[in-house]
Design a protein around this motif. Sequence first.
Motif, short mmCIF file in Angstrom:
data_model
loop_
_atom_site.label_atom_id
_atom_site.label_comp_id
_atom_site.label_asym_id
_atom_site.label_seq_id
_atom_site.Cartn_x
_atom_site.Cartn_y
_atom_site.Cartn_z
N GLY A 290 56.08 47.20 77.92
CA GLY A 290 56.58 47.54 78.93
C GLY A 290 57.15 48.75 79.01
N ASP A 291 57.59 49.43 80.14
CA ASP A 291 58.02 50.85 80.19
C ASP A 291 59.40 50.85 79.51
OD1 ASP A 291 56.83 51.79 83.49
OD2 ASP A 291 55.79 51.70 81.36
N SER A 292 60.15 49.85 79.72
CA SER A 292 61.72 49.79 79.31
C SER A 292 61.77 49.51 77.79
CB SER A 292 62.54 48.67 80.08
OG SER A 292 61.96 47.35 79.67
N VAL A 293 60.80 49.05 77.11
CA VAL A 293 60.83 48.89 75.62
C VAL A 293 59.77 49.82 74.95
CG1 VAL A 293 61.32 46.43 76.04
CG2 VAL A 293 58.85 47.06 75.32
N ARG A 294 59.04 50.62 75.32
CA ARG A 294 58.08 51.35 74.71
C ARG A 294 58.89 52.37 73.81
NH1 ARG A 294 55.60 53.03 78.87
NH2 ARG A 294 54.20 51.44 78.79
N GLY A 295 58.26 52.40 72.51
CA GLY A 295 59.21 53.30 71.65
C GLY A 295 60.30 52.54 70.82
N ARG A 296 60.65 51.49 71.16
CA ARG A 296 61.57 50.95 70.61
C ARG A 296 61.24 49.35 69.96
NH1 ARG A 296 66.00 48.67 73.47
NH2 ARG A 296 64.96 48.78 75.35
N PHE A 297 60.05 48.69 70.62
CA PHE A 297 59.87 47.37 70.09
C PHE A 297 58.47 47.73 69.57
CE2 PHE A 297 62.30 44.66 73.20
CZ PHE A 297 63.68 45.19 72.97
N THR A 298 58.02 46.71 68.82
CA THR A 298 56.64 46.87 67.87
C THR A 298 56.18 45.31 68.04
OG1 THR A 298 57.16 48.59 66.74
CG2 THR A 298 55.30 47.51 66.29
N ILE A 299 54.98 45.13 68.49
CA ILE A 299 54.27 43.83 68.47
C ILE A 299 53.30 43.80 67.45
CG2 ILE A 299 52.63 44.23 70.12
CD1 ILE A 299 52.81 41.17 71.16
N SER A 300 53.24 42.47 66.49
CA SER A 300 52.13 42.50 65.49
C SER A 300 51.96 41.33 65.34
CB SER A 300 52.70 43.46 64.07
OG SER A 300 53.98 42.57 63.83
N ARG A 301 50.99 40.92 64.60
CA ARG A 301 50.40 39.47 64.18
C ARG A 301 50.12 39.57 62.88
NH1 ARG A 301 45.87 38.05 68.34
NH2 ARG A 301 45.29 36.14 66.88
N GLU A 302 50.29 38.21 62.11
CA GLU A 302 49.82 38.08 60.69
C GLU A 302 49.06 36.74 60.83
OE1 GLU A 302 51.93 37.36 56.40
OE2 GLU A 302 53.17 37.73 58.23
N ASN A 303 47.62 37.06 60.86
CA ASN A 303 46.75 35.95 61.08
C ASN A 303 46.99 34.78 60.00
OD1 ASN A 303 45.65 36.90 63.34
ND2 ASN A 303 44.19 38.02 62.08
N ALA A 304 47.20 35.06 58.93
CA ALA A 304 47.49 34.14 57.70
C ALA A 304 48.46 33.24 57.84
CB ALA A 304 47.64 34.85 56.29
N LYS A 305 49.49 33.71 58.77
CA LYS A 305 50.58 32.82 59.05
C LYS A 305 50.55 32.22 60.48
CE LYS A 305 53.71 34.41 55.52
NZ LYS A 305 55.07 35.09 55.39
N SER A 306 49.65 32.44 61.21
CA SER A 306 49.32 31.95 62.77
C SER A 306 50.52 32.58 63.27
CB SER A 306 49.10 30.54 62.82
OG SER A 306 47.97 30.08 61.82
N THR A 307 51.08 33.77 63.07
CA THR A 307 52.37 34.20 63.82
C THR A 307 52.38 35.54 64.32
OG1 THR A 307 53.45 32.82 62.12
CG2 THR A 307 54.84 34.47 63.29
N VAL A 308 52.78 35.63 65.61
CA VAL A 308 53.01 36.90 66.21
C VAL A 308 54.48 37.35 65.94
CG1 VAL A 308 52.75 37.96 68.49
CG2 VAL A 308 51.08 36.62 67.82
N TYR A 309 54.69 38.73 65.72
CA TYR A 309 56.19 39.19 65.67
C TYR A 309 56.56 40.15 66.99
CZ TYR A 309 55.48 37.18 61.03
OH TYR A 309 55.18 36.46 59.82
N LEU A 310 57.88 40.35 67.03
CA LEU A 310 58.12 41.43 68.01
C LEU A 310 59.43 41.87 67.30
CD1 LEU A 310 58.02 42.51 70.90
CD2 LEU A 310 59.72 41.44 71.75
N GLN A 311 59.19 43.15 66.72
CA GLN A 311 60.46 43.86 66.12
C GLN A 311 61.01 44.70 67.25
OE1 GLN A 311 61.37 43.99 62.77
NE2 GLN A 311 63.19 45.13 63.76
N MET A 312 62.37 44.35 67.23
CA MET A 312 63.15 45.25 68.33
C MET A 312 64.16 45.95 67.68
SD MET A 312 63.66 41.92 70.97
CE MET A 312 64.81 40.87 70.05
N ASN A 313 64.14 47.25 67.99
CA ASN A 313 65.17 48.11 67.44
C ASN A 313 65.85 48.87 68.56
OD1 ASN A 313 63.97 47.60 64.91
ND2 ASN A 313 62.67 49.08 64.83
N SER A 314 66.89 49.49 68.20
CA SER A 314 67.72 50.33 69.04
C SER A 314 67.89 49.33 70.38
CB SER A 314 67.17 51.45 69.52
OG SER A 314 66.75 52.36 68.57
N LEU A 315 68.45 48.22 70.08
CA LEU A 315 68.77 47.20 71.20
C LEU A 315 69.72 47.64 72.35
CD1 LEU A 315 68.28 44.03 69.32
CD2 LEU A 315 67.05 44.61 71.30
#
Length: 125
Positions: free
Chosen positions: A60-85
């Motif tokens: 989304g425009d309001s989070v681009r450059g600050r948030f990062t989405i990633s996934r770890e298939n071995a753990k069946s998990t998706v992450y959202l790293q949120m910086n500069s909140l």
Amino acid sequence: VQLQASGGGLVQAGGSLRLSCAVSGDAFSRCVMGWFRQAPGKNREFVAALSCAGGSPIYGDSVRGRFTISRENAKSTVYLQMNSLKPEDTAVYYCAARPSAVTVLTRNAGSYRDWGQGTQVTVSS
């Protein structure tokens, strides 16, 4: 499939949090995973999504450059790293999954079939 979001909390402006979304019930076969958020009195807002088919995630425009989405298939998990909140990031954050056969990214919440219960993120000024 069940989605369980966690990792929310109270943080000061400028701080960071990492949200997790654990997927169970279908051996993590969901290709497109996304994060949305909803603040009190506002509509649900797209935050980020990624596809197992490759290519770059979308934000989304309001989070681009600050948030990062990633996934770890071995753990069946998706992450959202949120910086500069920022205080305006305060909301309930939801993870969501599109149907298994779908690989196309979208910002449209109506295109996601399964949703987690949400985790509260509060950013103080």
